[in-house]
Write an enzyme that holds these catalytic residues in place. Structure first.
Site, mmCIF file in Angstrom:
data_model
loop_
_atom_site.group_PDB
_atom_site.id
_atom_site.type_symbol
_atom_site.label_atom_id
_atom_site.label_comp_id
_atom_site.label_asym_id
_atom_site.label_seq_id
_atom_site.Cartn_x
_atom_site.Cartn_y
_atom_site.Cartn_z
ATOM 1 N N CYS A 322 44.336 32.738 1.450
ATOM 2 C CA CYS A 322 43.577 33.642 0.580
ATOM 3 C C CYS A 322 44.163 33.786 -0.823
ATOM 4 C CB CYS A 322 43.411 35.017 1.192
ATOM 5 S SG CYS A 322 43.478 35.080 2.959
ATOM 6 N N ARG A 351 53.063 30.276 10.400
ATOM 7 C CA ARG A 351 53.358 31.630 10.885
ATOM 8 C C ARG A 351 54.444 31.560 11.932
ATOM 9 N NH1 ARG A 351 47.174 34.096 11.058
ATOM 10 N NH2 ARG A 351 46.643 33.264 9.015
ATOM 11 N N GLN A 369 43.665 25.666 8.900
ATOM 12 C CA GLN A 369 42.418 26.401 9.078
ATOM 13 C C GLN A 369 41.302 25.686 8.335
ATOM 14 O OE1 GLN A 369 43.866 30.056 7.253
ATOM 15 N NE2 GLN A 369 43.774 31.043 9.251
ATOM 16 N N ASP A 371 39.246 26.781 6.389
ATOM 17 C CA ASP A 371 39.169 28.085 5.761
ATOM 18 C C ASP A 371 38.191 28.090 4.598
ATOM 19 O OD1 ASP A 371 39.895 30.676 5.569
ATOM 20 O OD2 ASP A 371 41.930 30.325 4.825
ATOM 21 N N HIS A 373 36.825 31.134 1.414
ATOM 22 C CA HIS A 373 36.719 32.501 0.930
ATOM 23 C C HIS A 373 35.504 32.606 0.036
ATOM 24 C CE1 HIS A 373 40.878 32.144 2.259
ATOM 25 N NE2 HIS A 373 40.645 33.349 2.719
ATOM 26 N N LYS A 456 34.789 42.558 11.217
ATOM 27 C CA LYS A 456 34.747 41.109 11.410
ATOM 28 C C LYS A 456 33.923 40.713 12.629
ATOM 29 C CE LYS A 456 38.929 41.086 14.232
ATOM 30 N NZ LYS A 456 40.195 40.410 14.514
ATOM 31 N N HIS A 502 36.269 36.193 4.404
ATOM 32 C CA HIS A 502 37.073 35.086 4.947
ATOM 33 C C HIS A 502 36.261 34.513 6.088
ATOM 34 C CE1 HIS A 502 40.912 37.101 3.494
ATOM 35 N NE2 HIS A 502 40.128 38.145 3.643
#
Length: 628
Positions: A322, A351, A369, A371, A373, A456, A502
């Site tokens: 992000c 992580r 990911q 991913d 945004h 979410k 996200h």
RNA sequence: GCCACUGUAGCUCAGGGGUAGAGCAAUUCACUCGUAAUGAAUAGGUCGUCGGUUCAAUUCCGACCAGUGGCUCCA
């Protein structure tokens, strides 16, 4: 997943609604306890509820129970079952129950010198107005709300499965107990079927298949939870990424690339450092700063303090994408006319998961990911979410993954931990709800499951062992736009704060491919198969013909190999089957003469002969349409 | 991170205080083969790592590393 309904106290009414099977399993847990207590009279029992597919009983015991003990325990259980003891319910007063517990009479066959410590504790948790009952089977008395089956003789199909440890009441501050898991069914036939299913599940475990099919490797020397994608696995991942990318383009996303690290300050702004430092890899301090500090004789502890306070500059492996995407957004001025801005990246994040949690590809320390945004206006939230859900639906639909659960995570009405004003939350929650209802799948609203920064929607699938994995997710975020001071200029010529969404339809490539391996049991659809066709010449005489076919398929973009080994065709077929290759093309004298290839499909078997071009067209079409 | 179990050839596994064994895979040779295993030969290992006990450790003990099953956790 965090839900642990067994930890929540059930009311008596809820307990009495227990299914017949759960009742049986719970009774089997008592039979287990009876047996353990006969073998090791010092056993102190805690709780023994039914669970999915079976039951467990938590016990504290000097002896460490191992699977080697199961035979002995099961033999003793068999005796208890044979005695066909009646499960007898007895209502007692709180004082009477406490007295029994003090004498060690609860979860035991006799009074003992030591009190039934966990039962005393459990007694204290029973609400004042609730009836207290003791269940007796033979001489084994246990504090138990029931319900139970009639007699121990009803428990005739059971098997002890494993022994593990568990914190008392699930609290890491409490002592650890030995948890003996068992499974139980109405009859031996159903038990047998269940055990067979488990065996099948083991066969499709992604860790086993990952090794057999050469998909991925995790190497000690590289590090725990760090996945090495081998060529075969990389093909699958690349195909999936291509697939997603096509749809991103259609949906108006822009793809970006960002580095794997960022300055600590970036994460101070986002709020991830030092607040979530425990779940991240330690920061990387700048070399010169490190040297200066070590010359001063600064200890590691001091260094980490200085990193935390910002006295020393450093970098962090990114735990999420992000902030980088936000910085891309912020590098331009935005008018409301530009919105929504949709930035997508297959972004790798790191992580620090606890070592005990790591496993295969489904829980790792570095993962990519799919991913993106989305930066949009308040008014655009609903439509954007619907777009995201549409993508998830396409993805799961194309892969034939229909068995998933949709969770809409809402805020806990009683809590104040959430950022953003409640009007916005109301609107966002409503938008999510409405978007979810367009899915055509049932979804569960779960209050309290929202992230602190926004509500979410999660997509959860089950793996073969029945464990649930969160894959795709769509999250609304009010926090980061605030923290980074994001702005766009509205029609009123004034700055406004965009909303951020996200979303990751797969979640992570690692977890998704792990689940996918199990979903397909290694038999990937042709478009995903690392090797789509293997040519099997019947003998050396036909390798030239095989080469011609090979070139044709290669030119058509098919992943093809030729097995020129000095083996009989039966052996080659066997190998190709074990490698789960969709199509085998057999070439021998017949084919040479008729200028055709014989086709064998891994599931459909012998499909007869056809000209190479016809087959090529057919498979190219199958791949292009991504059919299952 | 916690508890338990496990770590032997590329893979699956057996063995066990006196410097290791099978099947498959690999390599070579013979066979030139029709829809799930042709035969033979050869090669392959500091028995997870580091310490300790012992005349001697891969075997026993300890620590560490990693895996598995759970628990806890998962922004």
């Amino acid at each position: 997943m965090p839900e642990s309904p067994e930890n929540q106290r059930k009311t008596l009414e809820e307990r009495h609604q227990m299914s017949d099977l759960d009742r049986l399993r719970h009774s089997t847990a008592h039979v287990l306890a009876t047996a353990i207590c006969r073998i090791w009279p010092d056993a102190q029992f805690a709780a023994g509820p039914p669970v999915e597919n079976g039951f467990y009983y938590d016990v504290d015991l000097e002896h460490r129970i191992s699977p080697d003990d199961f035979e002995k325990i099961e033999a003793e259980m068999k005796k208890v079952v044979k005695e066909n003891q009646v499960f007898e319910r007895m209502v007692v007063t709180r004082d009477e129950a406490m007295e029994m517990a003090q004498k060690g009479r609860l979860a035991a066959e006799t009074e003992r010198g030591v009190p039934s410590q966990f039962k005393i504790d459990l007694l204290k948790d029973i609400p004042e107005d609730e009836e207290i009952s003791i269940f007796k089977n033979g001489e084994f008395w246990d504090l138990c709300a029931g319900p139970h089956v009639g007699r121990t003789g009803n428990c005739k199909a059971y098997k002890l499965m494993s022994v593990a440890s568990a914190f008392y009441k699930g609290d890491a501050a409490n002592p650890q107990l030995q948890r003996v898991y068992g499974t139980a069914f109405k009859n031996k036939t159903e038990l047998g079927e269940h055990l067979e299913r488990l065996e099948e599940a083991k066969q499709r475990d992604h860790r086993k298949l990952g090794k057999e099919l050469d998909l991925f490797h995790i190497d000690e020397a590289v590090g725990q939870g760090l996945v090495l994608w081998k060529p075969n696995g990389a093909v699958i991942r690349q195909e999936l990424q291509n697939f997603i990318s096509e749809h991103l383009e259609r949906q108006g996303y822009s793809q970006v690339f960002t580095p794997h690290i960022g300055k600590l300050d970036l994460y101070r702004t986002s709020g991830h450092f030092p607040y979530y430092a425990d779940s991240q890899f330690p920061p990387l301090a700048e070399r010169e700063a490190m040297k200066a500090l070590s010359d001063e004789g600064c200890s590691c502890g001091e260094l980490s303090n200085k990193l935390e306070s910002g006295e020393v500059a450093g970098f962090m492996l990114k735990p999420m994408n992000c902030p980088h995407h936000i910085k891309i957004f912020q590098s331009n001025h935005h008018s409301y006319r530009d919105l929504p801005v949709r930035l997508a990246e297959f972004g790798t994040v790191y992580r620090w998961e606890q070592s005990g949690e790591l496993g295969g590809m489904t829980r790792v320390r570095g993962f990519t990911q799919d991913d993106a945004h989305l930066f949009c206006t308040e008014d655009q939230v609903k439509e954007e979410i619907m777009g995201c859900l549409e993508l998830v639906k396409i993805v799961l639909g194309t892969l034939g993954m229909e068995d998933y659960r949709v969770r809409v995570g809402l805020r806990d009405p009683d809590s104040t931990k959430y950022v953003g004003d409640s009007d916005k939350w109301d609107r966002a929650e409503q938008a999510l709800r409405e978007a979810a209802s367009t899915l055509g799948t049932e979804f569960a609203e779960e209050p309290g499951e929202a992230a602190f920064y926004g509500p979410k929607i999660d997509f959860v699938v089950k793996d073969v062992i029945g464990r649930e994995w969160q894959l795709g997710t769509v999250q609304v975020d009010y926090n980061l736009p605030e923290r980074f001071g994001l702005e766009y200029i509205g029609a009123d010529n004034a700055p406004h704060r965009p909303v951020m969404i996200h979303r990751a339809p797969f979640g992570s490539m690692e977890r998704f491919v792990g689940v996918l391996i199990e979903h397909f049991a290694g038999k990937f659809p042709t478009w995903l198969s690392p090797e789509q066709v293997r040519i099997l010449p019947i003998s050396e005489k036909f390798v030239d013909d095989a080469d011609v076919v090979y070139e044709k398929l290669r030119e058509a973009g098919i992943r093809v190999t030729c097995d020129k080994a000095d083996e009989k065709v039966g052996a080659k077929i066997r190998l190709a089957q074990l490698d789960r290759i969709p199509y085998m093309l057999i070439i021998g004298a017949k084919e040479q003469e008729s200028n055709q290839v014989s086709i064998r499909h891994r599931d459909r078997g012998d499909e007869g002969a056809m000209p190479v071009d016809e087959f090529t067209n057919r498979i190219v079409d199958e791949v292009r349409s991504r059919s299952l």
